[in-house]
Design an enzyme around this catalytic site. Structure first.
Site, PDB file in Angstrom:
ATOM      1  N   CYS A   1       0.787  -1.230   0.000  1.00  0.00           N
ATOM      2  CA  CYS A   1       0.000   0.000   0.000  1.00  0.00           C
ATOM      3  C   CYS A   1       0.821   1.283   0.000  1.00  0.00           C
ATOM      4  CB  CYS A   1      -0.997   0.007   1.144  1.00  0.00           C
ATOM      5  SG  CYS A   1      -0.309   0.014   2.773  1.00  0.00           S
TER       6      CYS A   1
ATOM      7  N   HIS B   1      -0.587   6.706   5.359  1.00  0.00           N
ATOM      8  CA  HIS B   1       0.504   5.740   5.187  1.00  0.00           C
ATOM      9  C   HIS B   1       1.562   6.168   4.174  1.00  0.00           C
ATOM     10  CE1 HIS B   1       1.671   1.212   5.479  1.00  0.00           C
ATOM     11  NE2 HIS B   1       2.429   2.003   6.216  1.00  0.00           N
TER      12      HIS B   1
END
Length: 495
Positions: free
Chosen positions: A73, A129
């Site tokens: 991700c 993130h």
């Protein structure tokens, strides 16, 4: 003199009308990312999955049959935001762990920064993130007017904590009292933003949901939608998908109630393939999250809404995560950058014409050990993999698990990532793998031994790409970032 004033006023009026028409032609953009959602985890690929809202948008829009992302991700999100391959920015190895002192390079211009210059109000709800050790790394410093969500890779869906620290923010302010299941929280925030939005300006809403990343948590009413699934984890995971679907339906309902839906362009994509250990499923594709097989990189994806001149079909042209940056700039009426890896595919995907993309890099991670490090590219119909493809070499049906369920899962930095390099599933043949994806989309037949000249040719193309490689940033974790140093909250400002 009077005629001059009349002509002057007329010119001003025409100018203002022109400005107004430009603004009216700019659609709202809603960019939805589903975390760790598998190829086989949506109704438009698998009728056993109950995703009516997603399916309605997909069938009324354009299903993207060959839309690719990175196998993890952080790299995918970097590609979405910058239009640049992660390996060119040092963002290619694994993901950013909570106490690692780095982020997506600050000299790169993010997508919301470009859209703001085009007059968009920019909002983000959900998972970041992309680094948080300093404030400059965080969303409101990188182009977003507002941010409501969390910085790290994962957290509890209810109490919003991870590894002993609270991780939930409204802008820079800590949110301490929200215990609602996160898809519900995010949909409510989206509804509030949409309701408050100044309709004379276009909106960009980046909505990277927490769902359906582990931990496997879901209100029972969604789990109960799947009484025929016998595996407890898969049943709960499927419920998580349906909860995500309901949240997306609530967002689209809000757009309709507020008169914005008909002028909104929606993108939906997974950030990587489903994670077999945590019940995500990519069947019949090979592999899963963390691998460069198709199951780790070929995303469930579609587009819907404003600007499409052809809809209600499946598009088979190639798209890569880096392409969304220039494509969305074009959707917004801007001029995409030419010095990035992404290709502006707006005309192609809106009309159904052939994609300008004919090749791409799946991933390059140069940190080679016996169980990590790989390179993969696609050129036309052919795909070349070199090195360790990843820990999921097989084809997993929905109720199959991968054999490493008993490994302790309390610390995701090791239990959820690094342990894969010790996995029983790692016992696969290393070296070159060559697949013809047109004839063999599920990667059953390795052609490397039969076509050595093609392997050599593709290796040469790969080496040209690698000339631009920037060494991976993957520094040791720094305890200065521990939430114990900030009253139990994950907080920037320590690197």
């Amino acid at each position: 003199m009077e005629m001059t004033r009349i002509l002057s006023c007329l010119c001003i009026c025409l100018f203002l009308i022109g400005v107004g028409s430009v603004k009216e032609s700019q659609p709202n953009i809603v960019f939805i990312v589903a975390d760790d959602l598998g190829w086989n985890d949506v109704g438009f690929h698998n009728p056993d999955m109950l995703t009516p809202n997603i399916d309605k948008l997909a069938s009324g829009g354009v299903i993207l049959n060959q839309s690719y992302v990175e196998p993890l991700c952080t790299p995918s999100r970097h590609a979405f935001m910058t239009g640049i391959y992660p390996y060119k920015s040092g963002m290619q190895h694994m993901v950013i762990y909570p106490e690692q002192p780095y982020c997506s390079p600050l000299n790169l211009t993010f997508l919301p920064q470009k859209l703001k210059k085009l007059g968009y109000d920019t909002h983000m709800i959900g998972k970041w993130h992309l680094g948080m050790c300093k404030w400059e790394c965080t969303p409101t410093y990188r182009g977003f007017d507002t941010f409501y969500g969390y910085y790290q890779a994962q957290e509890d869906y209810y109490n919003k904590t991870v590894l002993g620290g609270l991780d939930f923010r409204d802008g820079k302010e800590v949110v301490r009292d929200d215990k609602t299941y996160s898809p519900i929280t995010y949909a409510k925030r989206a509804d509030w933003l949409i309701s408050q939005h100044n309709k004379s300006r276009p909106m960009f809403l980046y909505l990277p949901f927490q769902s359906v990343h582990e931990p496997i948590q879901v209100p029972k009413k969604y789990e109960d939608l799947y009484p025929n699934i016998k595996t407890d984890g898969r049943r709960k995971y499927s419920g998580m998908v349906s909860a995500l679907d309901e949240a997306i339906g609530n967002v689209t309902d809000s757009l309709k109630r507020n008169g914005m839906f008909d002028n909104t362009f929606i993108i939906f994509t997974a950030d990587n393939g489903g994670w077999p250990t945590y019940y995500g499923n990519n069947y019949p594709l090979r592999g899963g999250k963390t691998t460069v097989y198709e199951g780790g990189t070929r995303a469930s994806a579609f587009i819907y809404g404003a600007g499409l001149t052809k809809a209600g079909y499946t598009y088979n042209g190639l798209i890569h995560a880096v392409d969304w940056n220039p494509t969305l700039v074009a959707v917004a009426g801007g001029q995409p950058d030419e010095d990035i890896d992404g290709i502006n595919l707006w005309e192609e995907i809106r009309s159904g014409s052939a994609s300008k993309r004919t090749e791409f890099v799946y991933h390059i991670d140069e940190i080679f050990t016996p169980f990590e490090g790989h390179e993969a590219i696609r050129v036309g119909d052919y795909k070349l993999i070199q090195g360790y493809p990843g820990p999921y070499p097989g084809w997993y049906k929905p109720d199959e698990v991968t054999g490493d369920q008993g490994v302790e899962k309390t610390d995701y930095r090791h239990a959820s990532y690094l342990r894969f390099y010790r996995s029983a599933n790692a016992s696969i043949e290393l070296g070159a793998e060559l697949f013809n994806l047109k004839d063999d989309p599920y990667e059953h037949n390795n052609l490397a031994r039969d076509q050595p000249e093609l392997v050599k040719k593709m290796e040469g193309i790969l080496q040209e790409y690698k000339k631009h490689l920037v060494p991976a940033m993957h520094p040791p974790e720094d305890k200065k970032g521990n939430p114990k140093n900030f009253g139990g909250v994950w907080t920037p400002g320590w690197c």
